[in-house]
Design an enzyme around this catalytic site. Structure first.
Site, mmCIF file in Angstrom:
data_model
loop_
_atom_site.group_PDB
_atom_site.id
_atom_site.type_symbol
_atom_site.label_atom_id
_atom_site.label_comp_id
_atom_site.label_asym_id
_atom_site.label_seq_id
_atom_site.Cartn_x
_atom_site.Cartn_y
_atom_site.Cartn_z
ATOM 1 N N SER A 154 -26.005 38.889 -16.734
ATOM 2 C CA SER A 154 -27.027 37.907 -16.910
ATOM 3 C C SER A 154 -26.392 36.605 -17.017
ATOM 4 O O SER A 154 -25.357 36.233 -17.468
ATOM 5 C CB SER A 154 -28.099 38.315 -18.141
ATOM 6 O OG SER A 154 -28.582 37.173 -18.441
ATOM 7 N N TYR A 187 -28.078 39.496 -27.171
ATOM 8 C CA TYR A 187 -27.960 39.866 -25.636
ATOM 9 C C TYR A 187 -26.899 38.985 -24.909
ATOM 10 O O TYR A 187 -26.345 39.843 -24.267
ATOM 11 C CB TYR A 187 -29.485 39.892 -25.399
ATOM 12 C CG TYR A 187 -29.614 39.979 -23.819
ATOM 13 C CD1 TYR A 187 -29.891 41.077 -23.101
ATOM 14 C CD2 TYR A 187 -29.832 38.923 -22.935
ATOM 15 C CE1 TYR A 187 -30.068 41.307 -21.805
ATOM 16 C CE2 TYR A 187 -29.909 39.032 -21.801
ATOM 17 C CZ TYR A 187 -30.115 40.424 -20.981
ATOM 18 O OH TYR A 187 -30.026 40.397 -19.777
#
Length: 261
Positions: free
Chosen positions: A141, A154
């Site tokens: 990501s 995350y």
């Protein structure tokens, strides 16, 4: 002769491959002719299909080492081989780092970093014994390289995935190629949880140079490329799938004549 991707004789495992980005990845591999096994804790609400073909679903909690080992063994028993793995399963709800519990942070890192490593280890053990090896694609990501307020654990886990990708590409060469997709905002069934209503989703899309958020199939096609023979000399790479990234904030704040926002 036109360049084509034909994975008709390949077997692919996609973690979390039944919804969201994972469903897009599964559809792209189906369209390329591959046999696709998708795992998740729950089956899809709607069939995941492409060109009249559907995924083979297997339930699995990829945080459980025994379950992962059984998953990969089942794939090999049914199909005789495992050629490609896409580590897609992951995600995180919004939670401020200052107040989220230790257990919360641990679970986020476990799902987004340690679980992909578990599945990769099991897949690599199979691929190393195959004459033509295999490949692994990790879904990372943009949160791995930019601030990720509200999803700090995350972002840290995805930074770990980027590091893991480059290390495994060296350790497991030459039989197994390992690459990652660094993915930006994607329109999925869960978009409203992160971006609000359709107006919010559209507004986020306008901040991206290509003028829209990604669709799951955009990510899927990139995963197929990295798994295919067209990427036979690509390993340890991070492919940016973010529509050009984010416009620098100073462009909107600047008062310079002629400055583009």
């Amino acid at each position: 002769m036109a360049l084509e991707i034909d994975l008709a004789d390949r077997v692919v495992l996609v973690t979390g491959g039944v919804r969201g980005v994972g469903a897009g990845v599964s559809r792209a591999f189906l369209a390329a002719g591959a046999t696709v096994i998708a795992c998740a804790r729950r089956p899809a609400e709607a069939p995941v299909e492409a060109d009249g073909r559907a995924i083979d679903f297997l339930p699995c909690d990829i945080r459980d080492a025994d379950a992962v080992r059984e998953l990969v063994e089942t794939v090999v028993e049914r199909h005789g081989r495992l050629d490609h793995l896409v580590n897609n399963a992951g995600g995180a709800p919004f939670a401020l780092a200052a107040t989220a519990s230790k257990n919360f942070h641990a679970k986020i890192v476990e799902l987004n970093l340690l679980a992909p490593l578990l599945v990769s280890q099991a897949a690599n053990a199979v691929m190393q014994q195959q004459a033509d090896g295999g490949s692994i694609v990790n879904v990372s990501s943009v949160s791995s390289t930019r601030p990720s307020p509200g999803t700090a654990a995350y972002g840290a886990a995805k930074a770990g995935i980027d590091s893991l990708t480059s290390s495994l590409a060296v350790e497991w060469a030459p039989k197994v190629r390992v690459n990652s997709l660094v993915v930006g905002p994607v329109v999925t069934e869960q978009s409203q949880l992160h971006y609000g209503d359709q107006a919010g989703i559209d507004a986020v899309g306008e901040t991206i140079p290509l003028g829209r958020m990604a669709e799951p199939d955009d990510v899927g096609r990139c995963a197929v490329f990295l798994a295919s023979p067209l990427a036979a000399y690509v390993s340890g790479a991070a492919l940016l799938v973010h529509g050009g990234g984010e416009r620098p904030a100073f462009l909107a704040a600047s008062t310079a004549v002629g400055q583009q926002s």
